[in-house]
Design an enzyme around this catalytic site. Structure first.
Site, PDB file in Angstrom:
ATOM      1  N   ASP A  86     128.844 -26.370 -26.149  1.00 52.95           N
ATOM      2  CA  ASP A  86     129.342 -26.709 -27.467  1.00 52.95           C
ATOM      3  C   ASP A  86     129.079 -25.507 -28.374  1.00 52.95           C
ATOM      4  O   ASP A  86     128.195 -24.695 -28.093  1.00 52.95           O
ATOM      5  CB  ASP A  86     128.621 -27.951 -27.992  1.00 52.95           C
ATOM      6  CG  ASP A  86     129.025 -28.299 -29.409  1.00 52.95           C
ATOM      7  OD1 ASP A  86     130.240 -28.440 -29.655  1.00 52.95           O
ATOM      8  OD2 ASP A  86     128.143 -28.419 -30.267  1.00 52.95           O
TER       9      ASP A  86
ATOM     10  N   ASP B 136     129.084 -25.290 -32.393  1.00 52.30           N
ATOM     11  CA  ASP B 136     128.270 -25.471 -33.600  1.00 52.30           C
ATOM     12  C   ASP B 136     126.917 -26.089 -33.262  1.00 52.30           C
ATOM     13  O   ASP B 136     126.838 -27.185 -32.717  1.00 52.30           O
ATOM     14  CB  ASP B 136     128.998 -26.367 -34.599  1.00 52.30           C
ATOM     15  CG  ASP B 136     130.296 -25.744 -35.091  1.00 52.30           C
ATOM     16  OD1 ASP B 136     130.250 -24.594 -35.562  1.00 52.30           O
ATOM     17  OD2 ASP B 136     131.346 -26.398 -34.998  1.00 52.30           O
TER      18      ASP B 136
ATOM     19  N   GLY C 220     129.956 -33.007 -33.754  1.00 52.12           N
ATOM     20  CA  GLY C 220     130.679 -32.991 -32.489  1.00 52.12           C
ATOM     21  C   GLY C 220     132.047 -33.634 -32.535  1.00 52.12           C
ATOM     22  O   GLY C 220     132.808 -33.542 -31.570  1.00 52.12           O
TER      23      GLY C 220
ATOM     24  N   ARG D 123     137.317 -33.425 -37.590  1.00 51.70           N
ATOM     25  CA  ARG D 123     137.135 -33.750 -39.009  1.00 51.70           C
ATOM     26  C   ARG D 123     137.612 -35.163 -39.325  1.00 51.70           C
ATOM     27  O   ARG D 123     136.932 -35.917 -40.024  1.00 51.70           O
ATOM     28  CB  ARG D 123     137.878 -32.736 -39.889  1.00 51.70           C
ATOM     29  CG  ARG D 123     137.209 -31.392 -39.991  1.00 51.70           C
ATOM     30  CD  ARG D 123     137.757 -30.590 -41.161  1.00 51.70           C
ATOM     31  NE  ARG D 123     139.201 -30.496 -41.137  1.00 51.70           N
ATOM     32  CZ  ARG D 123     139.889 -29.620 -40.418  1.00 51.70           C
ATOM     33  NH1 ARG D 123     139.239 -28.783 -39.636  1.00 51.70           N
ATOM     34  NH2 ARG D 123     141.213 -29.572 -40.470  1.00 51.70           N
TER      35      ARG D 123
ATOM     36  N   SER E 187     136.116 -27.981 -33.644  1.00 50.87           N
ATOM     37  CA  SER E 187     136.496 -27.223 -34.825  1.00 50.87           C
ATOM     38  C   SER E 187     137.572 -26.189 -34.511  1.00 50.87           C
ATOM     39  O   SER E 187     137.520 -25.507 -33.482  1.00 50.87           O
ATOM     40  CB  SER E 187     135.273 -26.519 -35.417  1.00 50.87           C
ATOM     41  OG  SER E 187     135.649 -25.638 -36.453  1.00 50.87           O
TER      42      SER E 187
ATOM     43  N   ASP F 250     124.329 -30.454 -28.678  1.00 50.41           N
ATOM     44  CA  ASP F 250     123.309 -30.896 -29.620  1.00 50.41           C
ATOM     45  C   ASP F 250     123.667 -32.214 -30.300  1.00 50.41           C
ATOM     46  O   ASP F 250     122.835 -32.793 -30.993  1.00 50.41           O
ATOM     47  CB  ASP F 250     123.066 -29.835 -30.696  1.00 50.41           C
ATOM     48  CG  ASP F 250     124.258 -29.667 -31.630  1.00 50.41           C
ATOM     49  OD1 ASP F 250     125.410 -29.696 -31.137  1.00 50.41           O
ATOM     50  OD2 ASP F 250     124.036 -29.514 -32.845  1.00 50.41           O
TER      51      ASP F 250
END
Length: 257
Positions: free
Chosen positions: A27, A29, A77, A80, A146, A204
């Protein structure tokens, strides 16, 4: 015996849990780049403004967005739109399509402005692990809901460390479902040419470890950057096989054995 599996070979630089995997999906971010805090701050401003402008009927649900707990529970995760919808629904607020799109657009504007003001850094421990995997000949992918993932990785100077990037733009183009569905990770590992059952995921987010488990990955590693009292336990409950504070722990020297 020679090659990456040889005694004293490149795979010995990896912790035992990674020595047999054929590919690793990261992942972006909060795992590769220190950008989760920037996302969380943008979400807070967007959600708090929405809660003030159109408060939920229940006064207890009008409390401000929490950048740790609410972020991890509802938006980390996710795309938006999915994140905005999840949080608004959890607070009993207006979760209509128009409301969700407005909050998501506000968050995008705030995040883009912050990104323009300065880039983000890659976590040194992650860079160390990715380089160790590359030296061992293990293919690596970056994945993110994203659309900014490629820009973030390029600004952090680590984009070239990954063989594949599947970002939010690609997910939209291919119609991939968002986390906790495993579509994003499965597309990434497919492009690396390895089955999920022989690959690892580094995540995360609670929704992300759920996605890794749902995708049938051989190893799902939860990354606990917050150090909260129960964050590690929650990652394990949601599907992580193991939890680390920093991915350098998955390098053999100085890491777990």
């Amino acid at each position: 015996m020679s090659g990456p599996h040889a005694r004293g070979g490149p795979r010995d630089a990896l912790a035992p849990a990674l020595r047999d995997v054929r590919a690793v999906v990261f992942d972006t971010d909060g795992v590769i780049t220190d950008s989760a805090s920037v996302h969380a701050a943008a979400w807070k401003r967007a959600f708090d403004a929405r809660l003030r402008a159109d408060p939920p009927a229940d006064p207890a649900q009008r409390r401000p967005f929490d950048e740790r707990d609410d972020y991890l529970r509802h938006v980390d995760g996710r795309s938006r739109l999915d994140g905005a919808a999840a949080f608004l629904a959890a607070r009993g607020a207006d979760a209509s399509d128009a409301a969700v799109r407005q909050v998501a657009a506000d968050k995008e504007r705030l995040f883009t402005r912050r990104l323009a003001e300065g880039g983000v850094d890659a976590y040194p421990g992650t860079v160390r692990l990715v380089r160790a995997l590359r030296a061992a000949g293990v293919p690596r992918a970056a994945a993110s809901a994203s659309r900014h993932a490629g820009e973030l990785l390029a600004r952090a100077g680590v984009l070239d460390l990954f063989d594949v990037l599947v970002d939010g733009g690609e997910a939209a183009r291919l119609g991939l479902a968002g986390k906790p569905r495993p579509d994003l990770f499965l597309e990434a590992v497919r492009r690396l040419g390895a089955p999920a059952g022989q690959a690892a995921v580094m995540e995360d987010a609670l929704a992300g470890v759920e996605a890794g488990r749902a995708g049938g990955f051989a190893l799902v590693v939860g990354v606990d950057r917050t150090g909260g009292a129960d964050t590690g336990e929650r990652l394990l409950r949601h599907g992580a096989d193991m939890v680390v504070r920093d991915l350098a722990e998955l390098c053999a020297r100085g890491g777990p054995t």
